[in-house]
Write an enzyme that holds these catalytic residues in place. Structure first.
Site, PDB file in Angstrom:
ATOM      1  N   ARG A  55      -9.699   1.098 -18.067  1.00  0.00           N
ATOM      2  CA  ARG A  55      -9.998   0.166 -17.134  1.00  0.00           C
ATOM      3  C   ARG A  55      -9.929   1.069 -15.952  1.00  0.00           C
ATOM      4  O   ARG A  55     -10.681   0.952 -14.837  1.00  0.00           O
ATOM      5  CB  ARG A  55      -8.801  -1.132 -17.083  1.00  0.00           C
ATOM      6  CG  ARG A  55      -9.131  -1.791 -15.546  1.00  0.00           C
ATOM      7  CD  ARG A  55      -8.316  -3.113 -15.629  1.00  0.00           C
ATOM      8  NE  ARG A  55      -7.181  -3.326 -16.343  1.00  0.00           N
ATOM      9  CZ  ARG A  55      -6.134  -2.836 -16.081  1.00  0.00           C
ATOM     10  NH1 ARG A  55      -5.994  -2.089 -14.805  1.00  0.00           N
ATOM     11  NH2 ARG A  55      -4.955  -3.025 -16.835  1.00  0.00           N
ATOM     12  N   TYR A 107     -30.057 -13.335  -1.767  1.00  0.00           N
ATOM     13  CA  TYR A 107     -29.748 -13.758  -3.170  1.00  0.00           C
ATOM     14  C   TYR A 107     -28.830 -15.078  -3.258  1.00  0.00           C
ATOM     15  O   TYR A 107     -27.964 -14.974  -2.546  1.00  0.00           O
ATOM     16  CB  TYR A 107     -29.293 -12.550  -3.877  1.00  0.00           C
ATOM     17  CG  TYR A 107     -28.824 -13.046  -5.366  1.00  0.00           C
ATOM     18  CD1 TYR A 107     -29.712 -13.758  -6.309  1.00  0.00           C
ATOM     19  CD2 TYR A 107     -27.339 -12.808  -5.912  1.00  0.00           C
ATOM     20  CE1 TYR A 107     -29.235 -14.238  -7.458  1.00  0.00           C
ATOM     21  CE2 TYR A 107     -27.119 -13.304  -7.191  1.00  0.00           C
ATOM     22  CZ  TYR A 107     -28.082 -13.770  -8.071  1.00  0.00           C
ATOM     23  OH  TYR A 107     -27.629 -14.313  -9.168  1.00  0.00           O
ATOM     24  N   ASP A 179     -27.153  -4.755   0.366  1.00  0.00           N
ATOM     25  CA  ASP A 179     -27.713  -4.777  -0.737  1.00  0.00           C
ATOM     26  C   ASP A 179     -28.908  -4.029  -1.050  1.00  0.00           C
ATOM     27  O   ASP A 179     -30.149  -4.456  -0.437  1.00  0.00           O
ATOM     28  CB  ASP A 179     -27.708  -6.233  -1.015  1.00  0.00           C
ATOM     29  CG  ASP A 179     -28.131  -6.723  -2.618  1.00  0.00           C
ATOM     30  OD1 ASP A 179     -28.737  -5.627  -3.178  1.00  0.00           O
ATOM     31  OD2 ASP A 179     -27.473  -7.685  -3.172  1.00  0.00           O
ATOM     32  N   LYS A 204     -30.857  -4.638 -12.302  1.00  0.00           N
ATOM     33  CA  LYS A 204     -32.129  -4.741 -11.860  1.00  0.00           C
ATOM     34  C   LYS A 204     -32.825  -3.123 -12.116  1.00  0.00           C
ATOM     35  O   LYS A 204     -32.901  -2.683 -13.165  1.00  0.00           O
ATOM     36  CB  LYS A 204     -32.191  -5.212 -10.374  1.00  0.00           C
ATOM     37  CG  LYS A 204     -31.362  -6.433 -10.198  1.00  0.00           C
ATOM     38  CD  LYS A 204     -31.840  -7.576 -11.159  1.00  0.00           C
ATOM     39  CE  LYS A 204     -31.362  -8.922 -11.019  1.00  0.00           C
ATOM     40  NZ  LYS A 204     -30.094  -9.255 -10.421  1.00  0.00           N
TER      41      LYS A 204
END
Ligand code: PLP
Length: 386
Positions: A55, A107, A179, A204
């Protein structure tokens, strides 16, 4: 000097293939190994080779973080389990009462995260028109600490002048988050234009093949990076090693894919602009497109996303999305296959009734890398069904 600094002078495509991805010293493997181990041996307490627990850090994730940071011209990169997990870690930099200014075309999931998750916890937000900078300055709320912008925006592909917004925000003590999912670092590098943090949905274009969900943050400031590193580990929204491998594999071909996405999008736009059923085409290269000047100033090319409205309104839009054969009706974007969707009822349904609501007659295309002729013909036959 670290490997990434040494390679900073290499071209984008060279860094995409090599940075963070030197052959594995243990085996000579040319492809970065997928390190599944959750824990790492220590010679003595605290004496390890840089990894303790997956992690906190993992070699496959480090390779991805080093590579994408380099593509974004960033000193620091952090991979997350999704784009929204990355966004959530940015918002954790704020203190209660700090206001977020969100561009009014964004978005739907970003809008939902800010308005439905963070706002109720005491983080005020406002939707603003980032194309009208005089109005932005005139109505700037004093409690603003973060300006969140997409450029090009999802789904109207409006482009925002990053350099100017960053100057305005910095004078007023706010950070600027960009973004960069739609543009990718191949077309636009926001940190070099003054942004503080770059966000990606790696799901994406970075991944590029619709087979992995991921997120990414890139930034230069060492103190902010320490805080993000802390919450990446403390809140734990990290990606699996296999997912890191998939994104890294996608990134290797980002440059060539983006060139093809852009040229195919241009072919589609040329057809749509002249089609009688189409009302308006949204593509940053079009001279009358809002933000064309900003796009021409800060982007290498205009991207693979195209939106358009239909004269026949909602019914016509739903007819077109139902009748394409190569463009698949599906959410998401940025992969090799072309996708079509109705933002109002799909990706942006959560923005209904808000300042971020999108037009009913709007159709969004993610133009893939197939043959341009086939894509144009497919859309033409779908438009014939109206
Ligand atoms: N930012 C943009 C521009 C997006 O389009 C998306 C998802 O569609 C996200 C962020 C969220 O990313 P993810 O779906 O990987 O959580």
């Amino acid at each position: 000097m670290g490997e990434a600094e040494q390679q900073a002078g290499w071209g984008f495509e060279t860094r995409a293939v090599h940075t963070g991805q030197a052959p594995d010293p243990a085996s000579g493997a040319v492809v970065t190994p997928i390190t599944l181990s959750t824990t790492f041996a220590q010679d003595g307490v605290g004496n390890h080779q840089g990894y303790e627990y997956s992690r906190s850090g993992n070699p496959t994730r480090s390779a991805l973080e080093t590579c994408v940071a380099s593509l974004e011209l960033a000193r620091h990169g952090f991979a997350f389990a999704s784009g929204l997990a990355a966004e959530d870690n940015v918002l954790r930099l704020l203190s209660q009462g700090d206001r977020i200014l969100l561009g009014n075309d964004a978005y739907g999931g970003t809008f939902r995260l800010i308005s439905k998750v963070w706002a109720p916890l005491g983080f005020p937000w406002s939707a603003v028109d980032l194309t009208d900078l005089d109005a932005l300055v005139a109505s700037w709320p004093d409690d603003t600490r973060l300006v969140w912008l997409e450029t090009p925006t999802n789904p109207l592909l409006t482009c925002i002048d990053i350099e100017t917004v960053a100057a305005i925000a910095h004078e007023r003590g706010a950070l600027v988050v960009v973004d960069n999912t739609f543009a990718t670092p191949f077309l636009q590098q926001p940190l070099a234009l003054g942004a503080d943090i770059v966000v990606h949905s790696a799901t994406k274009y970075l991944g590029g093949h619709s087979d992995v969900v991921g997120g990414f943050l890139a930034l230069n400031d060492d103190d902010l990076a320490d805080r993000i590193r802390f919450t990446q580990n403390a809140a734990g929204a990290v990606p699996a090693p296999f997912d890191c491998y998939l994104v890294l594999r996608g990134v290797k071909t980002l440059g060539v894919r983006m060139e093809r996405h852009c040229s195919n999008a241009r072919a589609v736009v040329d057809m749509l602009v002249g089609h009688p059923a189409v009302d308006r085409v949204f593509y940053p290269q079009l001279p009358d497109h809002p933000g064309h000047r900003a796009a021409a100033k800060q982007m290498r090319d205009f991207g693979g996303m195209v939106s358009f409205t239909l004269r026949g309104g909602l019914d016509a839009a739903l007819t077109v999305v139902r009748h394409t054969q190569i463009f698949t009706l599906a959410e998401s974007l940025g992969a090799v296959e072309s996708l079509i969707e109705h933002p109002g009822q799909m990706t942006h349904a959560s923005a209904a009734g808000s300042p971020l609501q999108v037009p009913d007659a709007l159709v969004r295309l993610s133009v893939g890398i197939e043959s341009a002729t086939d894509l144009v013909a497919d859309l033409q036959q779908a438009l014939d069904h109206i």
